[in-house]
Design a protein around this motif. Sequence first.
Motif, mmCIF file in Angstrom:
data_model
loop_
_atom_site.group_PDB
_atom_site.id
_atom_site.type_symbol
_atom_site.label_atom_id
_atom_site.label_comp_id
_atom_site.label_asym_id
_atom_site.label_seq_id
_atom_site.Cartn_x
_atom_site.Cartn_y
_atom_site.Cartn_z
ATOM 1 N N LYS A 1 0.829 -1.215 0.000
ATOM 2 C CA LYS A 1 0.000 0.000 0.000
ATOM 3 C C LYS A 1 0.858 1.258 0.000
ATOM 4 N N LEU B 1 4.212 1.461 -0.935
ATOM 5 C CA LEU B 1 5.210 1.520 -2.016
ATOM 6 C C LEU B 1 4.813 2.462 -3.156
ATOM 7 N N PRO B 2 3.570 2.425 -3.661
ATOM 8 C CA PRO B 2 3.216 3.404 -4.704
ATOM 9 C C PRO B 2 3.288 4.851 -4.226
ATOM 10 N N LEU B 3 3.050 5.065 -2.934
ATOM 11 C CA LEU B 3 3.135 6.423 -2.399
ATOM 12 C C LEU B 3 4.575 6.929 -2.401
ATOM 13 N N LEU C 1 6.641 6.443 -4.706
ATOM 14 C CA LEU C 1 6.984 6.868 -6.066
ATOM 15 C C LEU C 1 6.826 8.371 -6.251
ATOM 16 N N ALA D 1 0.979 12.197 -0.965
ATOM 17 C CA ALA D 1 1.672 10.941 -0.706
ATOM 18 C C ALA D 1 2.187 10.874 0.734
ATOM 19 N N ARG E 1 0.840 8.183 3.384
ATOM 20 C CA ARG E 1 1.820 7.273 3.996
ATOM 21 C C ARG E 1 1.708 7.316 5.514
#
Length: 192
Positions: free
Chosen positions: A13, A15-17, A19, A87, A91
């Motif tokens: 969940k 990990l994309p944040l 980016l 993000a 997070r």
Amino acid sequence: RNFEGAGLLVILKVLPLALGYVAMWALLGAVTTATTLVYGRLAAENELNAMRTCGIHSNRILAPAVLFGLLTCAGAWVLNEQVIPFARHARRLAFREATLEALRLPPPGQQEFRIGKIRLSYADYQNGRMERPSLIQFEGDRVVMEYFAPSGSIRSDGQKISLVMSKPRYRQISEKGVEQTFSAESDVSLPL
């Protein structure tokens, strides 16, 4: 490393944040490297001299690099103003939810959890009881309250999680640094 109890679902969940943070630096590195390589290659093959000999002005040769740089700046601005704050907030919420979820069934051994302005630690967790739990509440960087107990447990009522401390001692520290010490001879429930 900061949260040992994080499971695979939390990492997937979050990990994309991450980016959003990396995208800006990758974009800057990619643009500067690409521009340097293109114009370096043009200079090495004498293409710049050939273009100027054909009557193309230097401003027209550099215009794509300048336009590319301006578009990169605009993209980085959008990332900094829109994507990265979202993000970071998402997070923090994901880790806070994961921390509270991990506290529903606390891991054994010495642990330390940070939940907003609260820091919870304990020496061990066995048979549904915490050994030597401590809870510290902060206001900014200043400690406001400290709770210590020989044992404690976690109580979960649906969405709310609370720490139940058995016969705690606690101290309150005022803004002026004045300490007051208290104790209780029964269980005290503290919301997390």
